[in-house]
Scaffold this motif. Structure first.
Motif, PDB file in Angstrom:
ATOM      1  N   THR A 145      39.734  42.752  28.284  1.00 48.82           N
ATOM      2  CA  THR A 145      40.250  42.425  29.614  1.00 48.82           C
ATOM      3  C   THR A 145      39.148  41.916  30.540  1.00 48.82           C
ATOM      4  O   THR A 145      39.397  41.043  31.373  1.00 48.82           O
ATOM      5  CB  THR A 145      40.917  43.650  30.254  1.00 48.82           C
ATOM      6  OG1 THR A 145      40.051  44.778  30.162  1.00 48.82           O
ATOM      7  CG2 THR A 145      42.230  43.967  29.564  1.00 48.82           C
ATOM      8  N   CYS A 164      39.696  38.306  35.112  1.00 49.75           N
ATOM      9  CA  CYS A 164      40.835  38.280  34.203  1.00 49.75           C
ATOM     10  C   CYS A 164      42.062  37.827  34.984  1.00 49.75           C
ATOM     11  O   CYS A 164      42.801  38.651  35.535  1.00 49.75           O
ATOM     12  CB  CYS A 164      41.072  39.655  33.575  1.00 49.75           C
ATOM     13  SG  CYS A 164      42.402  39.673  32.344  1.00 49.75           S
ATOM     14  N   SER A 185      47.895  42.515  34.823  1.00 43.73           N
ATOM     15  CA  SER A 185      48.470  43.608  34.035  1.00 43.73           C
ATOM     16  C   SER A 185      50.000  43.528  34.056  1.00 43.73           C
ATOM     17  O   SER A 185      50.660  43.937  33.097  1.00 43.73           O
ATOM     18  CB  SER A 185      47.996  44.960  34.579  1.00 43.73           C
ATOM     19  OG  SER A 185      48.357  45.107  35.946  1.00 43.73           O
ATOM     20  N   TYR A 208      43.705  48.176  35.936  1.00 41.74           N
ATOM     21  CA  TYR A 208      44.422  47.300  34.994  1.00 41.74           C
ATOM     22  C   TYR A 208      45.044  48.127  33.874  1.00 41.74           C
ATOM     23  O   TYR A 208      46.251  48.038  33.601  1.00 41.74           O
ATOM     24  CB  TYR A 208      43.438  46.286  34.420  1.00 41.74           C
ATOM     25  CG  TYR A 208      44.072  45.098  33.730  1.00 41.74           C
ATOM     26  CD1 TYR A 208      44.061  43.845  34.329  1.00 41.74           C
ATOM     27  CD2 TYR A 208      44.651  45.207  32.469  1.00 41.74           C
ATOM     28  CE1 TYR A 208      44.617  42.738  33.707  1.00 41.74           C
ATOM     29  CE2 TYR A 208      45.220  44.117  31.832  1.00 41.74           C
ATOM     30  CZ  TYR A 208      45.199  42.883  32.459  1.00 41.74           C
ATOM     31  OH  TYR A 208      45.766  41.798  31.840  1.00 41.74           O
TER      32      TYR A 208
END
Length: 297
Positions: free
Chosen positions: A75, A80, A84, A122
């Motif tokens: 991740t 990123c 999520s 996340y």
């Protein structure tokens, strides 16, 4: 002179487009499916190990798989763009299609210790989704995770680091071992051996760095292995410069195994491109992915 000016302008435009795409690509997400079946046994030593590329989805498998997992890795929460929420949507969709036996995280929550808070947020979102659906959430450590303590407890997953559990297939009733190995980081790395397991059940191993397969005794190689770490190269360059120069310490990519499904020394290996971007916030021809992995014993 005018021709030279036009050529320079065209080259400059291509470079700008390349840079722009490198920033855009990390926002995309491939939601893949990989079907894994046992590979023929191979007792080749590491220095002569064979690697064969396999199709991502093997069409000759007709029955329902013994196990279904959603697998994601890397991740690197500092950068990123794949949220999520999108991973949770993938999990829900996969579980609605056919029940999942678990969700597995392949390591590297964040790139640095200062990004741990984002990483915990996340993974906790994914953990909450799994709890809501009644799905186990497993994970292993990656090479960047050695800088942060108590990740499994704070991130909400069950650690497979240097341990194993026995699972029973809901479709066939067959048993298999789900095992994991911890990562000690790139500096002064220690390659862990496969744990000694009782019984003859097939072994599904989760380990962050796929190079681990090169350090197992042939007799102890697992039947299946799920890994990440390589990011699919993350930035594809001509002549494989990303592996010859930027990732020259990673052995498998220079042997031909970068992303997807392979038979490596008799082990069926899936290598994910992962989600985040590691140190550099770019991707090129290596779209982030979350994968439904179906395992056929």
């Amino acid at each position: 002179m005018d021709k030279i000016y036009v050529v320079l302008m065209a080259v400059s435009a291509l470079i700008l487009l390349y840079i722009l795409w490198c920033f855009i690509e990390p926002f995309f997400l491939d939601q893949d499916r990989a079907t894994l079946k046992k590979s023929p046994e191979d007792a080749s030593p590491a220095d002569s190990i064979t690697i064969k590329k396999l199709p991502l989805v093997q069409s000759d498998i007709k029955n329902a798989p013994d196990f279904r997992f959603v697998f994601f890795s890397d991740t690197h929460a500092e950068w990123c763009p794949v949220s999520s929420k999108r991973i949770c949507e993938s999990i829900r969709k996969a579980h609605e299609t056919s029940p999942l036996d678990g969700v597995i995280f392949g390591g590297d929550m964040s790139s640095y210790k200062r990004g741990a808070a984002k990483g915990f947020k996340y993974l906790n979102a994914v953990s909450s989704c799994c709890k809501e659906l009644g799905i186990p959430f497993y994970g292993v450590s990656g090479n960047h995770d050695i800088f942060v303590d108590n990740i499994p407890e704070q991130a909400g997953f069950v650690s497979l680091d240097d341990t194993h559990i026995t699972l029973v297939s809901r479709t066939s009733g067959s048993k298999a071992v789900l095992a994991g190995l911890s990562d000690t980081g790139r500096k002064n790395r220690v390659w862990h051996k496969m744990p000694v397991l009782d019984g003859n059940e097939p072994v599904m191993l989760v380990v962050h760095d796929p190079d681990a397969i090169l350090h197992f005794d042939p007799a102890t190689r697992p039947d299946f292995m799920l890994s990440g770490h390589l990011h699919g190269g993350q930035m594809k360059f001509p002549f494989r410069i990303e592996f010859c120069v930027l990732r020259r310490h990673d052995k498998l990519p220079n042997m031909g195994a970068v992303q997807g499904v392979y038979n490596i020394g008799g082990t069926t290996v899936f290598i994910s491109r992962g989600l985040g971007c590691g140190v550099m916030p770019f991707r090129f021809l290596s779209v982030p992915e979350v994968t439904v992995v179906e395992i056929n014993l």
